[in-house]
Scaffold this active site. Structure first.
Site, PDB file in Angstrom:
ATOM      1  CB  CYS A  59      40.211  36.655  41.876  1.00 12.08           C
ATOM      2  SG  CYS A  59      39.942  38.344  41.385  1.00 12.08           S
ATOM      3  CB  CYS A  71      40.279  37.196  38.374  1.00 11.77           C
ATOM      4  SG  CYS A  71      41.405  38.071  39.470  1.00 11.77           S
TER       5      CYS A  71
END
Length: 84
Positions: A14, A17
């Site tokens: 991600c 992230c």
């Protein structure tokens, strides 16, 4: 012992992230942050109904009192913590 803590749900694949991980790496927050990889911590993700990453869940006395989605700044996260 803190009565508040943050659960940070994220994944290695991600992009946002990774951005949040960099932001939090050197951050000094007033509450501890527990990292949970959604691919490895499936049960925790399911328990808290996490459907998107990154997701921050603020717990107070083990009860959810707040939730943030997406990459945020340290200031935004600390303000969110302080509001609860």
């Amino acid at each position: 012992m803190h009565d508040k803590r943050i659960l940070k749900f994220s994944a290695d694949w991600c992009g946002p992230c990774k951005q949040l991980n960099k932001i939090l790496k050197d951050a000094v927050l007033s509450v501890p942050v527990e990292n949970i990889d959604v691919d490895e911590g499936y049960e925790m993700s399911r328990r808290y109904g996490v459907r998107a990453v990154p997701t921050l869940i603020l717990l107070q006395c083990e009860k959810e009192v707040g939730r943030l989605n997406g990459a945020k700044t340290v200031a935004e996260i600390q303000e969110w913590v302080d509001q609860h």
